[in-house]
Write a protein that holds these residues in place. Structure first.
Motif, PDB file in Angstrom:
ATOM      1  N   MET A   1       1.481  50.780  22.875  1.00 39.84           N
ATOM      2  CA  MET A   1       1.548  52.144  23.423  1.00 39.84           C
ATOM      3  C   MET A   1       1.217  52.149  24.916  1.00 39.84           C
ATOM      4  O   MET A   1       1.804  52.886  25.689  1.00 39.84           O
ATOM      5  CB  MET A   1       0.594  53.081  22.664  1.00 39.84           C
ATOM      6  N   ASP A   2       0.265  51.283  25.310  1.00 41.23           N
ATOM      7  CA  ASP A   2      -0.054  51.141  26.740  1.00 41.23           C
ATOM      8  C   ASP A   2       1.185  50.691  27.509  1.00 41.23           C
ATOM      9  O   ASP A   2       1.476  51.187  28.597  1.00 41.23           O
ATOM     10  CB  ASP A   2      -1.162  50.092  26.942  1.00 41.23           C
ATOM     11  N   TYR A   3       1.904  49.738  26.905  1.00 38.71           N
ATOM     12  CA  TYR A   3       3.114  49.204  27.547  1.00 38.71           C
ATOM     13  C   TYR A   3       4.161  50.318  27.716  1.00 38.71           C
ATOM     14  O   TYR A   3       4.736  50.485  28.801  1.00 38.71           O
ATOM     15  CB  TYR A   3       3.684  48.054  26.711  1.00 38.71           C
ATOM     16  N   ILE A   4       4.381  51.082  26.631  1.00 35.44           N
ATOM     17  CA  ILE A   4       5.377  52.171  26.704  1.00 35.44           C
ATOM     18  C   ILE A   4       4.946  53.199  27.749  1.00 35.44           C
ATOM     19  O   ILE A   4       5.758  53.672  28.553  1.00 35.44           O
ATOM     20  CB  ILE A   4       5.569  52.823  25.309  1.00 35.44           C
ATOM     21  N   CYS A   5       3.646  53.534  27.766  1.00 30.23           N
ATOM     22  CA  CYS A   5       3.158  54.534  28.729  1.00 30.23           C
ATOM     23  C   CYS A   5       3.217  54.018  30.168  1.00 30.23           C
ATOM     24  O   CYS A   5       3.371  54.807  31.106  1.00 30.23           O
ATOM     25  CB  CYS A   5       1.738  54.956  28.375  1.00 30.23           C
ATOM     26  N   SER A   6       3.112  52.697  30.334  1.00 27.80           N
ATOM     27  CA  SER A   6       3.185  52.142  31.697  1.00 27.80           C
ATOM     28  C   SER A   6       4.621  52.179  32.225  1.00 27.80           C
ATOM     29  O   SER A   6       4.863  51.978  33.409  1.00 27.80           O
ATOM     30  CB  SER A   6       2.662  50.708  31.721  1.00 27.80           C
ATOM     31  N   LYS A   7       5.583  52.424  31.307  1.00 17.21           N
ATOM     32  CA  LYS A   7       6.998  52.464  31.722  1.00 17.21           C
ATOM     33  C   LYS A   7       7.659  53.766  31.254  1.00 17.21           C
ATOM     34  O   LYS A   7       8.778  53.757  30.753  1.00 17.21           O
ATOM     35  CB  LYS A   7       7.750  51.274  31.106  1.00 17.21           C
ATOM     36  N   GLN A   8       6.942  54.870  31.430  1.00 18.22           N
ATOM     37  CA  GLN A   8       7.480  56.164  30.966  1.00 18.22           C
ATOM     38  C   GLN A   8       8.846  56.470  31.555  1.00 18.22           C
ATOM     39  O   GLN A   8       9.717  57.005  30.878  1.00 18.22           O
ATOM     40  CB  GLN A   8       6.534  57.291  31.371  1.00 18.22           C
TER      41      GLN A   8
ATOM     42  N   PHE B   1      14.750  56.968  22.369  1.00 16.77           N
ATOM     43  CA  PHE B   1      14.732  56.583  23.788  1.00 16.77           C
ATOM     44  C   PHE B   1      16.146  56.216  24.259  1.00 16.77           C
ATOM     45  O   PHE B   1      16.420  55.068  24.626  1.00 16.77           O
ATOM     46  CB  PHE B   1      13.808  55.366  24.003  1.00 16.77           C
ATOM     47  N   PRO B   2      17.081  57.172  24.276  1.00 20.21           N
ATOM     48  CA  PRO B   2      18.489  56.817  24.562  1.00 20.21           C
ATOM     49  C   PRO B   2      18.731  56.344  25.998  1.00 20.21           C
ATOM     50  O   PRO B   2      19.765  55.761  26.282  1.00 20.21           O
ATOM     51  CB  PRO B   2      19.247  58.115  24.275  1.00 20.21           C
ATOM     52  N   LYS B   3      17.759  56.590  26.894  1.00 18.92           N
ATOM     53  CA  LYS B   3      17.967  56.162  28.289  1.00 18.92           C
ATOM     54  C   LYS B   3      17.425  54.759  28.547  1.00 18.92           C
ATOM     55  O   LYS B   3      17.703  54.156  29.581  1.00 18.92           O
ATOM     56  CB  LYS B   3      17.290  57.158  29.238  1.00 18.92           C
TER      57      LYS B   3
ATOM     58  N   VAL C   1      11.119  54.509  32.237  1.00 17.64           N
ATOM     59  CA  VAL C   1      12.145  53.689  31.572  1.00 17.64           C
ATOM     60  C   VAL C   1      12.430  54.240  30.176  1.00 17.64           C
ATOM     61  O   VAL C   1      13.581  54.328  29.749  1.00 17.64           O
ATOM     62  CB  VAL C   1      11.667  52.217  31.453  1.00 17.64           C
ATOM     63  N   PHE C   2      11.364  54.633  29.455  1.00 14.11           N
ATOM     64  CA  PHE C   2      11.534  55.000  28.045  1.00 14.11           C
ATOM     65  C   PHE C   2      11.931  56.457  27.817  1.00 14.11           C
ATOM     66  O   PHE C   2      12.947  56.729  27.191  1.00 14.11           O
ATOM     67  CB  PHE C   2      10.258  54.667  27.256  1.00 14.11           C
ATOM     68  N   SER C   3      11.118  57.398  28.281  1.00 16.34           N
ATOM     69  CA  SER C   3      11.399  58.787  27.884  1.00 16.34           C
ATOM     70  C   SER C   3      10.653  59.785  28.763  1.00 16.34           C
ATOM     71  O   SER C   3       9.510  59.549  29.172  1.00 16.34           O
ATOM     72  CB  SER C   3      10.971  58.975  26.424  1.00 16.34           C
ATOM     73  N   SER C   4      11.297  60.923  28.976  1.00 22.11           N
ATOM     74  CA  SER C   4      10.646  61.996  29.743  1.00 22.11           C
ATOM     75  C   SER C   4       9.820  62.893  28.808  1.00 22.11           C
ATOM     76  O   SER C   4       9.180  63.834  29.253  1.00 22.11           O
ATOM     77  CB  SER C   4      11.721  62.842  30.441  1.00 22.11           C
ATOM     78  N   LYS C   5       9.852  62.586  27.495  1.00 20.24           N
ATOM     79  CA  LYS C   5       9.192  63.484  26.523  1.00 20.24           C
ATOM     80  C   LYS C   5       7.811  62.987  26.083  1.00 20.24           C
ATOM     81  O   LYS C   5       7.228  63.529  25.149  1.00 20.24           O
ATOM     82  CB  LYS C   5      10.086  63.632  25.270  1.00 20.24           C
TER      83      LYS C   5
END
Length: 549
Positions: free
Chosen positions: A239-246, A201-203, A248-252
């Motif tokens: 995973m819910d948290y990461i998906c709620s901030k797509q 997640f480099p961005k 922020v984390f990643s376009s992939k």
């Protein structure tokens, strides 16, 4: 079902179903009224209480029943110690016959998938529960597509290979992560995860990556302790948290976040690295040329290094996590030394040259071995590895050395054909898993002082330590035993693979008796073996010829 099957591996599906029903009933009661009896208990306590009420526990499991007398968390640790990996009393999953399976799936979907989950869980008591659920999802997808085909059996056979491969890979990585967490502690574990997530997640800003790393540590701690339900619940929330901030984390990871809950986390773990942000500034200015490096380092040692690892990792997806940690460790040691001098900036101005040595060593190892594999092929590459590792640890049995050599050759075959930016993370990542497996075995049956040192000293330096390990000078070779070098007519009729194995065993047994042999001497004998086999197998009395040769 998974939790009970992993603890009570001898219990029948129907026997477990009663326990499952009791816990589900309790869950529904507690959902309706949190203050009801037993609702304040922890999840592991609920499960273990249920297990301890099984009347035939001592008859079926013997001493495991004594765990019930212990208090938590010792009780759970006691039960975990009785889990048997791939037990011989459990048969692998047998799927129903091809002509019946599609009807079975249509009429009894829950029972069919339940039996699959039960069989996988009791054979793999340490396999992460969500992985088993996602394998069941893979199995269901396979059934849905294969039941449309004319040859259901062939279609399912093909899909089964991929499902088994994935199960093996995920299980191996999970066992490895737990081994590292238990052996090196949470600081090293978090450093590895910080490196890997910063690459993936480099961005994402450092604060978000650090937050996920911290949560992940807790998830793994629960999982590695066998507390699968807490682990599963916390991982789903993460995973819910990461998906709620797509954004922020990643376009992939968009396609992963659209999947059902049980398939989501595996998908995110396997997702490609996101693209690096454009125009990231060089790190030299902030970490090498700045006059304030020591001030920042001393004010918040761990935060400063975490930020360095984050910034370095997001710029270098082509480096292995272990190399990045060696670079960070080298940088940390340099600052500890330089910040005590009269002129720190002058002292750490040479940092880049120092850190580049780590990079060159790793690149050289990867390139040299890939070149060797490409030029000489798998057979000769394997023999080279066997020669190297027999000299490093001649105490290891011949068969185990061959297994290690074959695993390392498989890593070369898999990783060397990858693109330049994936080669190093692949090869050093998998080599560390093989080394971890060796180190785990070495704890119960020590090999030698060199191996012991490399296994315990530093996680980041494990692979370079094994690479640099020389001949074990304390090793006393066994007395010469002619029967080890006894060849006969059977070699002539043996398949090529068996002859090859014979030559490898000869090679290992020679080096065990003469560890100081040079490459030239080894080559002469290996060539001599091939010549001998070709010559004697053409004679009418091959046995006599072998004896003379």
């Amino acid at each position: 079902l998974i939790t009970f099957a992993q603890y009570l591996q001898k219990c029948s599906y129907n026997g477990l179903s009663k326990l499952v029903k009791d816990v589900v009933d309790l869950a529904q009661k507690c959902a309706a009224n949190e203050d009801a009896p037993d609702c304040g208990k922890s999840l592991p306590a609920i499960f273990l209480d249920e297990i301890c009420q099984v009347e035939t526990l001592r008859d079926s499991y013997g001493a495991m029943a004594d765990c019930c007398a212990k208090a938590d968390p010792e009780r759970n640790e006691c039960f975990l110690s009785f889990k048997v990996q791939q037990p011989d009393f459990v048969q692998p999953y047998q799927r129903p016959a091809a002509d019946a399976i599609c009807k079975e799936y249509q009429d009894n979907r829950v029972s069919l998938l339940g039996h699959f989950i039960y069989a996988v869980a009791r054979r793999n008591p340490f396999l992460y529960a969500p992985t088993i659920l996602s394998l069941a999802a893979d199995y269901e997808h396979a059934l849905q597509s294969c039941c449309q085909e004319s040859d259901v059996e062939a279609c399912l056979d093909t899909k089964a290979v991929a499902i088994k491969e994935r199960a093996k890979k995920v299980s191996m990585k999970h066992e490895y992560a737990c081994g590292i967490l238990n052996k090196f502690g949470s600081r090293t574990f978090q450093a590895i995860k910080l490196t890997q997530l910063s690459q993936k997640f480099p961005k994402a800003p450092v604060s978000e990556v650090v937050k996920v790393v911290h949560e992940l540590k807790g998830v793994y701690r629960e999982c590695c302790d066998g507390d699968m339900l807490e682990c599963m619940d916390d991982r789903a929330q993460l995973m819910d948290y990461i998906c709620s901030k797509q954004d922020v984390f990643s376009s992939k990871i968009k396609h992963c976040c659209e999947k059902p809950l049980v398939e989501r986390s595996e998908c995110i773990v396997d997702a490609d690295y996101d693209d690096k942000p454009e125009g990231l500034p060089s790190l030299v200015e902030k970490y090498i040329q700045s006059k304030d490096v020591c001030k920042s380092f001393e004010a918040g040692h761990d935060e400063f290094l975490s930020e360095f690892v984050y910034e370095y990792s997001r710029r270098h997806p082509e480096f292995s996590a272990q190399l990045i940690l060696r670079v960070a460790k080298g940088y940390e040691s340099l600052l500890e030394k330089c910040c005590k001098t009269d002129n720190p900036p002058e002292c750490y101005s040479k940092a880049e040259e120092d850190l580049n040595k780590h990079i060159k060593e790793t690149q050289d190892v990867v390139n040299t071995n890939c070149e060797l594999l490409k030029t000489h092929g798998e057979g000769d590459f394997l023999k080279t590895l066997l020669t190297r590792y027999t000299k490093k640890m001649p105490q290891v049995s011949t068969d185990t050395l061959i297994v290690i050599g074959k695993k390392m050759t498989a890593v070369g075959t898999k990783c060397c054909q990858m693109s330049e930016e994936k080669r190093m993370p692949c090869s050093e990542g998998y080599l560390n898993i093989i080394i971890q497996d060796m180190c785990r075995k070495q704890e119960t049956s020590p090999i030698n002082d060199n191996v012991s040192h490399c296994c315990s000293d530093s996680y980041a330096y494990r692979r370079p330590c094994f690479t640099a390990m020389g001949v074990d000078t304390k090793y006393v070779p066994p007395p010469f035993d002619p029967s080890v070098f006894n060849f006969d007519n059977a070699l002539c009729s043996a398949p090529a693979a068996e002859r090859e194995l014979g030559q490898m065993k000869l090679l290992i047994n020679l080096i065990k008796r003469k560890p100081q042999m040079t490459e030239e001497q080894i080559k002469t004998i290996a060539d001599g073996f091939s010549t001998m086999v070709n010559k004697c197998c053409q004679q009418s009395d091959a046995d006599t010829c072998f004896g003379e040769e």
